[in-house]
Motif scaffolding. Structure first.
Motif, PDB file in Angstrom:
ATOM      1  N   ALA A  88       0.705  -1.163  -0.009  1.00 22.18           N
ATOM      2  CA  ALA A  88      -0.063  -0.106   0.031  1.00 22.18           C
ATOM      3  C   ALA A  88       0.722   1.325   0.067  1.00 22.18           C
ATOM      4  CB  ALA A  88      -1.000   0.037   1.240  1.00 22.18           C
ATOM      5  N   GLU A  89       1.840   1.213   0.813  1.00 18.23           N
ATOM      6  CA  GLU A  89       2.878   2.216   0.742  1.00 18.23           C
ATOM      7  C   GLU A  89       3.399   2.604  -0.472  1.00 18.23           C
ATOM      8  OE1 GLU A  89       5.718   1.789   3.924  1.00 18.23           O
ATOM      9  OE2 GLU A  89       4.189   1.880   5.515  1.00 18.23           O
ATOM     10  N   ARG A  90       3.972   1.483  -1.430  1.00 22.93           N
ATOM     11  CA  ARG A  90       4.437   1.757  -2.529  1.00 22.93           C
ATOM     12  C   ARG A  90       3.270   2.092  -3.436  1.00 22.93           C
ATOM     13  NH1 ARG A  90       7.376  -2.894  -0.943  1.00 22.93           N
ATOM     14  NH2 ARG A  90       5.854  -4.317  -1.613  1.00 22.93           N
ATOM     15  N   ASP A  91       2.399   1.786  -3.345  1.00 26.65           N
ATOM     16  CA  ASP A  91       1.033   2.181  -4.399  1.00 26.65           C
ATOM     17  C   ASP A  91       1.076   3.894  -4.264  1.00 26.65           C
ATOM     18  OD1 ASP A  91       0.971  -0.425  -5.477  1.00 26.65           O
ATOM     19  OD2 ASP A  91      -0.928  -0.893  -4.197  1.00 26.65           O
ATOM     20  N   ARG A  92       0.899   4.007  -2.693  1.00 27.73           N
ATOM     21  CA  ARG A  92       0.671   5.608  -2.527  1.00 27.73           C
ATOM     22  C   ARG A  92       2.051   6.517  -3.002  1.00 27.73           C
ATOM     23  NH1 ARG A  92      -1.348   3.626   2.261  1.00 27.73           N
ATOM     24  NH2 ARG A  92       0.520   3.974   3.269  1.00 27.73           N
ATOM     25  N   THR A  93       3.019   5.996  -3.061  1.00 24.05           N
ATOM     26  CA  THR A  93       4.116   6.616  -3.419  1.00 24.05           C
ATOM     27  C   THR A  93       4.240   6.595  -5.110  1.00 24.05           C
ATOM     28  OG1 THR A  93       5.463   5.849  -1.508  1.00 24.05           O
ATOM     29  CG2 THR A  93       6.824   6.395  -3.543  1.00 24.05           C
ATOM     30  N   ALA A  94       3.773   5.554  -5.532  1.00 24.47           N
ATOM     31  CA  ALA A  94       3.541   5.540  -7.272  1.00 24.47           C
ATOM     32  C   ALA A  94       2.843   6.595  -7.727  1.00 24.47           C
ATOM     33  CB  ALA A  94       3.440   4.123  -7.383  1.00 24.47           C
ATOM     34  N   GLU A  95       1.665   6.624  -7.054  1.00 26.50           N
ATOM     35  CA  GLU A  95       0.524   7.836  -7.425  1.00 26.50           C
ATOM     36  C   GLU A  95       1.152   8.944  -7.318  1.00 26.50           C
ATOM     37  OE1 GLU A  95      -2.643   6.955  -4.943  1.00 26.50           O
ATOM     38  OE2 GLU A  95      -3.042   4.960  -5.759  1.00 26.50           O
TER      39      GLU A  95
END
Length: 96
Positions: A88-95
């Motif tokens: 989830a943290e990686r997804d937020r950072t990628a957005e």
């Protein structure tokens, strides 16, 4: 003799858990894993432990293997939730 074969079964199942834990630690992702599946396995080991605790024969050495597997599956489940958080943290950072 049946206790011996039961122990072999539990050990055979248990060999995969350390490997799975290492994979979870290294991959740092929960993708491709199922918490529901892992919980069902935990329930199975709990049932095996309860069976051993309530058996008329008393505790046997097989009990130890059920407990070891329960601990390893619990660790793997904990890693699943850690890795899901990391995903989830990686997804937020990628957005961003």
């Amino acid at each position: 003799m049946s206790e011996f074969f039961e122990m072999l079964m539990v050990v055979a199942f248990g060999i995969s858990w350390p490997l799975n834990i290492v994979k979870s630690l290294r991959s740092r992702t929960a993708k491709g894993k199922s918490a529901a599946f892992t919980v069902l396995i935990l329930i199975g080991y709990v049932c095996g432990i309860v069976s051993k605790l309530t058996a008329d024969k008393g505790l046997t050495y097989v009990f130890v293997f059920y407990v070891l597997n329960l601990v390893m599956v619990s660790v793997d489940l904990g890693l699943y939730f850690r890795n899901r958080r990391l995903d989830a943290e990686r997804d937020r950072t990628a957005e961003k």
